[in-house]
Design a protein around this motif. Structure first.
Motif, PDB file in Angstrom:
ATOM      1  N   THR A  92       6.020   3.496  -8.936  1.00  0.00           N
ATOM      2  CA  THR A  92       6.293   4.367 -10.082  1.00  0.00           C
ATOM      3  C   THR A  92       7.741   4.166 -10.513  1.00  0.00           C
ATOM      4  N   THR A  93       7.943   3.903 -11.800  1.00  0.00           N
ATOM      5  CA  THR A  93       9.305   3.785 -12.317  1.00  0.00           C
ATOM      6  C   THR A  93       9.689   5.073 -13.041  1.00  0.00           C
ATOM      7  N   CYS A  94      10.795   5.672 -12.592  1.00  0.00           N
ATOM      8  CA  CYS A  94      11.321   6.889 -13.217  1.00  0.00           C
ATOM      9  C   CYS A  94      12.630   6.555 -13.934  1.00  0.00           C
ATOM     10  N   HIS A  95      12.988   7.397 -14.891  1.00  0.00           N
ATOM     11  CA  HIS A  95      14.194   7.146 -15.692  1.00  0.00           C
ATOM     12  C   HIS A  95      14.624   8.443 -16.354  1.00  0.00           C
ATOM     13  N   SER A  96      15.534   8.329 -17.295  1.00  0.00           N
ATOM     14  CA  SER A  96      16.123   9.529 -17.908  1.00  0.00           C
ATOM     15  C   SER A  96      15.088  10.411 -18.617  1.00  0.00           C
ATOM     16  N   LYS A  97      13.955   9.827 -19.034  1.00  0.00           N
ATOM     17  CA  LYS A  97      12.933  10.610 -19.749  1.00  0.00           C
ATOM     18  C   LYS A  97      11.877  11.206 -18.804  1.00  0.00           C
ATOM     19  N   GLY A 147       0.784  -1.229   0.000  1.00  0.00           N
ATOM     20  CA  GLY A 147       0.000   0.000   0.000  1.00  0.00           C
ATOM     21  C   GLY A 147       0.818   1.282   0.000  1.00  0.00           C
ATOM     22  N   LYS A 148       2.149   1.156   0.130  1.00  0.00           N
ATOM     23  CA  LYS A 148       2.999   2.357   0.130  1.00  0.00           C
ATOM     24  C   LYS A 148       3.225   2.874  -1.291  1.00  0.00           C
ATOM     25  N   ASN A 149       3.502   4.178  -1.393  1.00  0.00           N
ATOM     26  CA  ASN A 149       3.958   4.727  -2.659  1.00  0.00           C
ATOM     27  C   ASN A 149       5.451   4.501  -2.772  1.00  0.00           C
ATOM     28  N   ALA A 150       5.840   3.662  -3.723  1.00  0.00           N
ATOM     29  CA  ALA A 150       7.255   3.373  -3.934  1.00  0.00           C
ATOM     30  C   ALA A 150       7.685   3.961  -5.268  1.00  0.00           C
ATOM     31  N   VAL A 151       8.868   4.550  -5.281  1.00  0.00           N
ATOM     32  CA  VAL A 151       9.411   5.089  -6.532  1.00  0.00           C
ATOM     33  C   VAL A 151      10.763   4.429  -6.778  1.00  0.00           C
ATOM     34  N   VAL A 152      10.929   3.911  -7.993  1.00  0.00           N
ATOM     35  CA  VAL A 152      12.198   3.316  -8.405  1.00  0.00           C
ATOM     36  C   VAL A 152      12.788   4.220  -9.479  1.00  0.00           C
ATOM     37  N   ILE A 153      14.044   4.615  -9.307  1.00  0.00           N
ATOM     38  CA  ILE A 153      14.697   5.385 -10.366  1.00  0.00           C
ATOM     39  C   ILE A 153      15.667   4.451 -11.083  1.00  0.00           C
ATOM     40  N   GLY A 154      15.436   4.268 -12.371  1.00  0.00           N
ATOM     41  CA  GLY A 154      16.238   3.339 -13.167  1.00  0.00           C
ATOM     42  C   GLY A 154      15.394   2.156 -13.598  1.00  0.00           C
ATOM     43  N   LEU A 174      11.260  14.722 -12.010  1.00  0.00           N
ATOM     44  CA  LEU A 174      11.862  13.787 -11.058  1.00  0.00           C
ATOM     45  C   LEU A 174      11.745  14.260  -9.596  1.00  0.00           C
ATOM     46  N   PRO A 175      12.052  15.526  -9.274  1.00  0.00           N
ATOM     47  CA  PRO A 175      11.935  15.947  -7.878  1.00  0.00           C
ATOM     48  C   PRO A 175      10.524  15.725  -7.323  1.00  0.00           C
ATOM     49  N   GLU A 176       9.511  15.995  -8.149  1.00  0.00           N
ATOM     50  CA  GLU A 176       8.127  15.818  -7.717  1.00  0.00           C
ATOM     51  C   GLU A 176       7.817  14.340  -7.479  1.00  0.00           C
ATOM     52  N   GLN A 177       8.278  13.491  -8.391  1.00  0.00           N
ATOM     53  CA  GLN A 177       8.055  12.045  -8.245  1.00  0.00           C
ATOM     54  C   GLN A 177       8.724  11.547  -6.966  1.00  0.00           C
ATOM     55  N   VAL A 178       9.978  11.948  -6.763  1.00  0.00           N
ATOM     56  CA  VAL A 178      10.724  11.520  -5.568  1.00  0.00           C
ATOM     57  C   VAL A 178       9.998  11.995  -4.315  1.00  0.00           C
ATOM     58  N   GLY A 179       9.434  13.192  -4.381  1.00  0.00           N
ATOM     59  CA  GLY A 179       8.757  13.775  -3.229  1.00  0.00           C
ATOM     60  C   GLY A 179       7.531  12.996  -2.778  1.00  0.00           C
ATOM     61  N   ARG A 180       6.991  12.151  -3.649  1.00  0.00           N
ATOM     62  CA  ARG A 180       5.814  11.347  -3.287  1.00  0.00           C
ATOM     63  C   ARG A 180       6.199   9.996  -2.706  1.00  0.00           C
ATOM     64  N   ALA A 181       7.505   9.657  -2.768  1.00  0.00           N
ATOM     65  CA  ALA A 181       7.936   8.296  -2.441  1.00  0.00           C
ATOM     66  C   ALA A 181       8.034   8.055  -0.944  1.00  0.00           C
ATOM     67  N   LEU A 228      11.895   4.795  -1.557  1.00  0.00           N
ATOM     68  CA  LEU A 228      12.614   5.257  -2.745  1.00  0.00           C
ATOM     69  C   LEU A 228      13.815   4.346  -2.969  1.00  0.00           C
ATOM     70  N   VAL A 229      13.895   3.761  -4.162  1.00  0.00           N
ATOM     71  CA  VAL A 229      15.056   2.938  -4.491  1.00  0.00           C
ATOM     72  C   VAL A 229      15.721   3.551  -5.723  1.00  0.00           C
ATOM     73  N   VAL A 230      16.996   3.865  -5.595  1.00  0.00           N
ATOM     74  CA  VAL A 230      17.675   4.577  -6.675  1.00  0.00           C
ATOM     75  C   VAL A 230      18.768   3.704  -7.287  1.00  0.00           C
ATOM     76  N   GLY A 231      18.628   3.456  -8.580  1.00  0.00           N
ATOM     77  CA  GLY A 231      19.634   2.695  -9.325  1.00  0.00           C
ATOM     78  C   GLY A 231      19.840   3.394 -10.653  1.00  0.00           C
ATOM     79  N   ALA A 232      20.287   4.634 -10.576  1.00  0.00           N
ATOM     80  CA  ALA A 232      20.359   5.491 -11.769  1.00  0.00           C
ATOM     81  C   ALA A 232      21.765   5.521 -12.355  1.00  0.00           C
ATOM     82  N   GLY A 233      22.779   5.250 -11.510  1.00  0.00           N
ATOM     83  CA  GLY A 233      24.154   5.293 -11.991  1.00  0.00           C
ATOM     84  C   GLY A 233      24.683   6.707 -12.203  1.00  0.00           C
ATOM     85  N   ARG A 234      24.129   7.662 -11.451  1.00  0.00           N
ATOM     86  CA  ARG A 234      24.653   9.043 -11.543  1.00  0.00           C
ATOM     87  C   ARG A 234      24.922   9.572 -10.140  1.00  0.00           C
TER      88      ARG A 234
END
Lengths: 321, 321
Positions: free
Chosen positions: B213-218, B185-192, B222-229, B232-238
């Protein structure tokens, strides 16, 4: 709510919230599926003039004799015939065992004249049959329903050109393409995570570069999630659960639902509605699919598309040899 | 920003935004991976007392002689030995052809004493070798890296008990479990959306019933998406791309990044940072993984977990026969 009788007035009218309100453009699945089928007919003709004697081949394997399956299969066979696909209906009695179904699939897997093989579900047998096993025995190269693990794995990891895409989500993408709205970079929300609709829909939107959120029965704040969606695809299986008030102004709304609800004004005593409350969503969406006549007609068209694609891959592979 | 020297003051202090500000609890991958390895050691001992002479078997197949690969492999072999897994390092020279690698894999697939087979990537050969083909030749029943199409397909469609889960996202789930925060039931955001981190991480969170929610280079916002998480799991490589200001107060922040940045204060002239700006995120998150010492140590532990699980499945299957 503004009257349906004065559509011209509703375009560009300011709502009470101060934003510009538009009514939706209806995306017709009937028209779009017809376009797809016409395009495929031309492709098959081209194939046949290049390779005389060649025809894309499809087998629909049925176990038992369910009325609904019979109806679906006849629609598929008719569509195939119109396009120039050689479609064969293989019927096994409802006394068939799992082993016999597996044998039948493996023999069709070997048949080089068959480019697409689908097993009509649900299986109607007096014996216990493992549907997963059946689905995964279909050769991944002929799995035009896109239901095998291997095709799901390829799709989920972005190998869109190396898999078969399940027909309903593939049809949704075609309907979205009709709107002219670009998917890349959009906030897309999918409601539902089934193997044939929600999960592959997520994959398709993601690998077409949308930022995708998947919602489901455990989602805590569905109206809020829906409100962020520039593209909304609903495959929840619950009549009119998405309310128009939730929908973001101007969104693309694709409704995969097919639900029968009581309606005393109909001779049958019921009517078909989607998972979206159409009348209210129509007032807010930019584009919306009706039910019926939206996603429904696309599914068979996309099955034909996968079959033609499979035949093209077969020819390409044989040319390379 | 509040001083790091007065942690007690920071608990429950109101921020300028009027909300209660907390500092993060650090989730240690070093401690958690040790716990996992100890648990596995006990399980292997139990297995061996039940089935005398039996040992879980792992093969690490290496092509060539890359320094980094040698280091990773020695870590894996050491962890295996400590747990009681019989690990074998198969080395093929960098002159090996694709066919020879395939032959080698197929022979290990047949070996009943081997329950896990991983191919160390990248392949270091003077010959051109199709990595995808190699990965998919490993038997799905021994694919403890979880990289084959079949395992990806099963994971992406929710068959969590019928697949091998890639080690990094599996380690992330173990770290999240350590926090006591329920995922459902949690809002989870994955980057990558990579095959080894982002894509399977999405699947794991989704099938543990988060709204993902899956986020990526496109991704446009991003800040707004992250703010809802909430997770948050980040695997962006940056390096340090996720800023602390974006993070939701109290969120669980899991950082899969390993980036080398210049640092003149270090003898090596560089240091390792994650994809999250740690110092600022630490001020807002509820829980956070450090880099190094967070996700990194979990990966090998989860490889061991998959190997033990594979051995258990093997025993179970043999018992049933």
């Amino acid at each position: 709510m503004l009257s349906l009788a004065a559509p011209s007035l509703r375009l560009g009218v300011s709502s009470c919230h101060g934003s510009t309100r538009s009514i939706a453009t209806v995306i017709s699945g009937i028209k779009t599926s017809k376009l797809v089928r016409e395009r495929l007919k031309v492709e098959v003709e081209k194939m046949r003039s290049q390779f005389p004697g060649f025809r894309p081949g499809l087998v629909v394997l049925q176990v038992g004799d369910r009325d609904d399956s019979n109806l679906y299969i006849s629609t598929k066979l008719k569509a195939a015939a119109e396009i120039g696909i050689e479609a064969k209906h293989v019927r096994l009695p409802n006394t068939t065992t799992e082993d016999e179904v597996l044998q039948s699939i493996m023999s069709i897997n070997q048949d080089v004249s068959v480019h697409g093989l689908i097993v009509q579900l649900p299986l109607d047998s007096v014996n216990s049959i493992n549907t997963e096993l059946i689905t995964n025995t279909v050769s991944p190269e002929k799995d035009v329903d896109g239901l095998s693990c291997i095709n799901a794995g390829r799709l989920s990891r972005g190998e869109l050109n190396n898999c078969f895409i399940p027909c309903t989500p593939n049809g949704c993408m075609e309907l979205i393409a009709q709107t002219g709205v670009s998917v890349a970079g959009k906030n897309a929300v999918v409601i539902g995570r089934s193997k044939i609709v929600g999960a592959p829909m997520h994959d398709l939107l993601l690998w077409n570069h949308a930022t995708v959120t998947t919602c489901h029965s455990k989602t805590a704040d569905l109206p809020e999630q829906v409100g962020r969606a520039e593209i909304l695809v609903v495959g929840a299986g619950r009549a009119e659960m998405v309310r128009g008030e939730w929908v973001k102004e101007g969104a693309v709304v694709i409704d995969c639902g097919i639900n029968h609800v009581p309606d005393e004004t109909k001779a049958s005593g019921k009517r078909v509605v989607g998972d979206v409350h159409y009348a209210s969503a129509y007032q807010r969406a930019g584009f919306i699919t009706p039910v019926p006549g939206g996603v429904g007609p696309m599914t068979v068209a996309m099955l034909m598309k996968n079959t033609v694609q499979s035949a093209q891959r077969f020819l390409l592979k044989n040319q390379r040899r």
